[in-house]
Design an enzyme around this catalytic site. Structure first.
Site, PDB file in Angstrom:
ATOM      1  N   CYS A  88       3.885   9.985   4.668  1.00  0.00           N
ATOM      2  CA  CYS A  88       3.411   9.006   3.698  1.00  0.00           C
ATOM      3  C   CYS A  88       4.645   8.256   3.247  1.00  0.00           C
ATOM      4  O   CYS A  88       5.669   8.869   2.910  1.00  0.00           O
ATOM      5  CB  CYS A  88       2.722   9.678   2.512  1.00  0.00           C
ATOM      6  SG  CYS A  88       2.258   8.535   1.205  1.00  0.00           S
ATOM      7  N   THR A  89       4.577   6.934   3.259  1.00  0.00           N
ATOM      8  CA  THR A  89       5.787   6.149   3.021  1.00  0.00           C
ATOM      9  C   THR A  89       6.375   6.363   1.637  1.00  0.00           C
ATOM     10  O   THR A  89       7.573   6.155   1.437  1.00  0.00           O
ATOM     11  CB  THR A  89       5.507   4.659   3.260  1.00  0.00           C
ATOM     12  OG1 THR A  89       4.331   4.259   2.534  1.00  0.00           O
ATOM     13  CG2 THR A  89       5.266   4.384   4.739  1.00  0.00           C
ATOM     14  N   GLU A  90       5.548   6.789   0.665  1.00  0.00           N
ATOM     15  CA  GLU A  90       6.083   7.028  -0.679  1.00  0.00           C
ATOM     16  C   GLU A  90       6.838   8.347  -0.810  1.00  0.00           C
ATOM     17  O   GLU A  90       7.615   8.524  -1.756  1.00  0.00           O
ATOM     18  CB  GLU A  90       4.949   7.005  -1.720  1.00  0.00           C
ATOM     19  CG  GLU A  90       4.415   5.631  -2.055  1.00  0.00           C
ATOM     20  CD  GLU A  90       3.389   5.147  -1.055  1.00  0.00           C
ATOM     21  OE1 GLU A  90       3.071   3.955  -1.069  1.00  0.00           O
ATOM     22  OE2 GLU A  90       2.918   5.982  -0.243  1.00  0.00           O
TER      23      GLU A  90
ATOM     24  N   MET B 211       0.824  -1.212   0.000  1.00  0.00           N
ATOM     25  CA  MET B 211       0.000   0.000   0.000  1.00  0.00           C
ATOM     26  C   MET B 211       0.864   1.271   0.000  1.00  0.00           C
ATOM     27  O   MET B 211       0.869   2.023   0.952  1.00  0.00           O
ATOM     28  CB  MET B 211      -0.907  -0.011   1.237  1.00  0.00           C
ATOM     29  CG  MET B 211      -1.823  -1.223   1.298  1.00  0.00           C
ATOM     30  SD  MET B 211      -2.584  -1.472   2.915  1.00  0.00           S
ATOM     31  CE  MET B 211      -1.234  -2.180   3.864  1.00  0.00           C
TER      32      MET B 211
ATOM     33  N   THR C 216       2.311   1.646   5.871  1.00  0.00           N
ATOM     34  CA  THR C 216       1.649   2.811   5.306  1.00  0.00           C
ATOM     35  C   THR C 216       1.161   3.669   6.450  1.00  0.00           C
ATOM     36  O   THR C 216       0.669   3.138   7.455  1.00  0.00           O
ATOM     37  CB  THR C 216       0.467   2.414   4.403  1.00  0.00           C
ATOM     38  OG1 THR C 216      -0.438   3.531   4.276  1.00  0.00           O
ATOM     39  CG2 THR C 216      -0.316   1.256   4.978  1.00  0.00           C
ATOM     40  N   ASN C 217       1.300   4.978   6.313  1.00  0.00           N
ATOM     41  CA  ASN C 217       0.787   5.874   7.346  1.00  0.00           C
ATOM     42  C   ASN C 217      -0.735   5.906   7.349  1.00  0.00           C
ATOM     43  O   ASN C 217      -1.381   5.816   8.397  1.00  0.00           O
ATOM     44  CB  ASN C 217       1.320   7.294   7.131  1.00  0.00           C
ATOM     45  CG  ASN C 217       2.787   7.440   7.464  1.00  0.00           C
ATOM     46  OD1 ASN C 217       3.165   7.748   8.583  1.00  0.00           O
ATOM     47  ND2 ASN C 217       3.638   7.233   6.477  1.00  0.00           N
ATOM     48  N   THR C 218      -1.328   6.044   6.166  1.00  0.00           N
ATOM     49  CA  THR C 218      -2.772   6.244   6.073  1.00  0.00           C
ATOM     50  C   THR C 218      -3.558   5.123   6.721  1.00  0.00           C
ATOM     51  O   THR C 218      -4.545   5.367   7.430  1.00  0.00           O
ATOM     52  CB  THR C 218      -3.195   6.385   4.600  1.00  0.00           C
ATOM     53  OG1 THR C 218      -2.552   7.528   4.030  1.00  0.00           O
ATOM     54  CG2 THR C 218      -4.702   6.545   4.465  1.00  0.00           C
TER      55      THR C 218
ATOM     56  N   GLN D 113     -10.942   3.174   0.677  1.00  0.00           N
ATOM     57  CA  GLN D 113     -10.613   4.484   1.246  1.00  0.00           C
ATOM     58  C   GLN D 113     -11.521   5.563   0.678  1.00  0.00           C
ATOM     59  O   GLN D 113     -12.124   6.355   1.412  1.00  0.00           O
ATOM     60  CB  GLN D 113      -9.150   4.837   0.954  1.00  0.00           C
ATOM     61  CG  GLN D 113      -8.115   4.013   1.691  1.00  0.00           C
ATOM     62  CD  GLN D 113      -6.701   4.362   1.257  1.00  0.00           C
ATOM     63  OE1 GLN D 113      -6.491   4.977   0.207  1.00  0.00           O
ATOM     64  NE2 GLN D 113      -5.732   3.958   2.044  1.00  0.00           N
TER      65      GLN D 113
END
Length: 249
Positions: free
Chosen positions: A196-198, A10, A83-85, A52
């Site tokens: 956000c990990t990206e 994710m 993932t943060n979200t 989401q």
């Protein structure tokens, strides 16, 4: 070394970073040919993203809870939601298993506090920037959290989903993020949380006038420390610990 369970996919772009970091950090600590003991459950992000957008967070949480059970059955001694979200459903995931869930916001807050900073700017998806599940967790550690204005939030969210989650890195988008960071600094931010990990695919320390806190790396560092038996970072289990009670408020 204990086995680290990764709830990933994710997106898989950032999950690949988790895998790389866990192994590099383990090799740095142990030397030679050592690598991390880990198991990965990679979900279909298209399914999660649809839930989401539709606001069906309970259903998304059950998808991750099922994955968490599978990881525990596979031998994971701890879990990371990569993932943060999706920490919005951390409670739902944590109560599905008996092993601890290492909460990304806690490891990030620890790093911010250790640096002596208190007022931070937060970049992430619109869910992360605008809802309380993540900001509130950071604030429970005594931090003052700033987010971009509506235009900045829209830009950051769009780049994450339309570019970074697809492995696309544009210099123009980097410049846009840097402008958002400058605005946060002008508003008083002493540091920037890459929530956000990206985002770590796009923004590094040299792109910010103030310290940045890369949540993927910080999460991986905490996991390796825990796996190797160092003093444990914050964990989120199915017990009603003080940390859990903060999240439930």
């Amino acid at each position: 070394m204990k086995t680290i369970g990764l709830l990933g996919g994710m997106s898989w772009e950032s999950t690949a970073e988790y895998y790389r970091l866990l192994n590099e950090l383990t090799r740095e600590r142990l030397g030679g040919l050592h690598s991390a003991r880990c198991v990965l459950y990679s979900v279909d992000f298209a399914e999660i993203e649809r839930l989401q957008v539709e606001g069906r967070w309970d259903q998304a949480g059950e998808v991750l809870a099922d994955a968490a059970r599978a990881l525990e059955s596979a031998g994971a001694d701890m879990l990371l939601i990569c993932t943060n979200t999706m920490h919005k459903v951390a409670d739902q995931v944590a109560t599905a298993v008996t092993v601890p869930l290492l909460h990304l916001a806690d490891t990030t807050a620890d790093a911010v506090r250790a640096s002596g900073l208190r007022r931070i700017g937060l970049l992430g998806t619109a869910f992360t920037m605008e809802q309380d599940f993540y900001r509130g967790r950071l604030e429970s550690h005594g931090l003052d959290v700033l987010v971009p204005d509506a235009t900045g939030r829209s830009t950051v969210h769009r780049v994450i989903y339309e570019e970074l989650c697809l492995g696309i890195v544009h210099e123009e988008s980097r410049q846009s993020f840097m402008a958002v960071i400058r605005d946060l600094v002008a508003a008083g931010a002493e540091g920037i949380v890459l929530g956000c990990t990206e985002i770590e695919l796009l923004i590094r320390a040299e792109h910010s006038p103030v310290p940045v806190f890369p949540t993927t790396r910080l999460h991986a560092e905490a996991a390796v420390a825990r796996a190797l038996g160092d003093a444990p970072p914050h964990s989120h289990t199915n017990s009603r610990s003080p940390a859990n009670r903060r999240l439930e408020k």
